[in-house]
Design a protein around this motif. Structure first.
Motif, short mmCIF file in Angstrom:
data_model
loop_
_atom_site.label_atom_id
_atom_site.label_comp_id
_atom_site.label_asym_id
_atom_site.label_seq_id
_atom_site.Cartn_x
_atom_site.Cartn_y
_atom_site.Cartn_z
N LYS A 24 -9.47 28.78 9.58
CA LYS A 24 -9.39 28.44 8.35
C LYS A 24 -8.78 29.57 7.46
O LYS A 24 -7.91 29.08 6.50
N LYS A 25 -8.66 30.91 7.93
CA LYS A 25 -8.04 31.93 7.16
C LYS A 25 -6.58 31.77 7.30
O LYS A 25 -5.91 32.12 6.41
N LEU A 52 -4.91 29.00 7.02
CA LEU A 52 -4.83 27.91 6.28
C LEU A 52 -4.88 28.37 4.89
O LEU A 52 -4.40 27.75 3.88
N MET A 59 -7.71 29.44 3.44
CA MET A 59 -9.23 29.62 2.89
C MET A 59 -9.90 30.29 3.90
O MET A 59 -9.87 30.36 5.14
N GLU A 60 -10.99 30.99 3.38
CA GLU A 60 -11.99 31.88 4.29
C GLU A 60 -13.17 31.18 4.00
O GLU A 60 -13.76 30.85 3.03
N VAL A 61 -13.82 31.01 5.27
CA VAL A 61 -14.92 30.33 5.62
C VAL A 61 -15.99 31.20 6.32
O VAL A 61 -15.58 31.96 7.30
N SER A 113 -19.07 32.41 8.77
CA SER A 113 -19.81 31.50 9.82
C SER A 113 -21.10 32.33 9.98
O SER A 113 -21.29 33.33 9.76
#
Length: 179
Positions: A70-71, A73, A75-77, A79
């Motif tokens: 995601k990072k 792309l 976006m940071e998510v 986990s």
């Protein structure tokens, strides 16, 4: 209103067509064509494609097997540290056999025809490096230009460098005897 084209023509019955065989093959469940012998031998026709590939440890969808982080792309998510449930691999030998086969060195199948080798050797033996003279030779059946002949000789040099060196070395004593 005019008639549709082709409707007035007589329809011919095809006597050579086996309609029973066509009907049976259409009813049969179509199995996928598998090129890899390892997968073909481990394939179970009673299971779905996804189930067969999961048992062998292969991915059905490469996008799900190796997801894009995601990072990357934007976006940071965060986990939780939990990994999704791993699937049970019942036929691991398929993957190991495929890896072994892939690790083998590739065989070079680059060879030239015997006719081309004889042609090049004849031209070098009789004309040396004079490509214009080679183009006028009576053995130049395909009427190759001097550049085409030079290209063929270079191909021969690249494919068989040792054989070419030995051939040139064997020609030098002949030239010394002539002079």
């Amino acid at each position: 209103m005019p008639k549709a084209k082709g409707k007035s023509r007589r329809h011919k019955y095809s006597y050579n067509l086996n309609r029973k065989r066509l009907y049976r093959s259409a009813r049969r469940r179509a199995a996928p064509r598998i090129a890899c012998a390892h997968i073909r031998h481990a394939w179970d026709p009673h299971k779905s494609v996804a189930q067969n590939l999961a048992e062998m440890g292969l991915a059905e969808d490469p996008n799900k097997a190796v997801p894009i982080p995601k990072k990357l792309l934007g976006m940071e998510v965060e986990s939780d540290g939990q990994q999704p449930g791993k699937k049970l691999v019942r036929k691991p030998y398929v993957v190991t056999e495929m890896e072994l086969e892939a690790s083998l060195p590739e065989k070079k199948s680059n060879t030239l025809s015997r006719d081309l080798i004889d042609y090049v050797r004849y031209m070098i033996q009789h004309h040396g490096e004079n490509y214009k003279e080679m183009a006028r030779d009576e053995k130049n059946y395909y009427q190759d230009t001097p550049k085409q002949i030079k290209r063929k000789i270079n191909v021969y040099k690249n494919f068989y460098p040792e054989e070419y060196k030995n051939f040139i070395a064997s020609l030098k004593p002949e030239k010394m005897e002539v002079q």
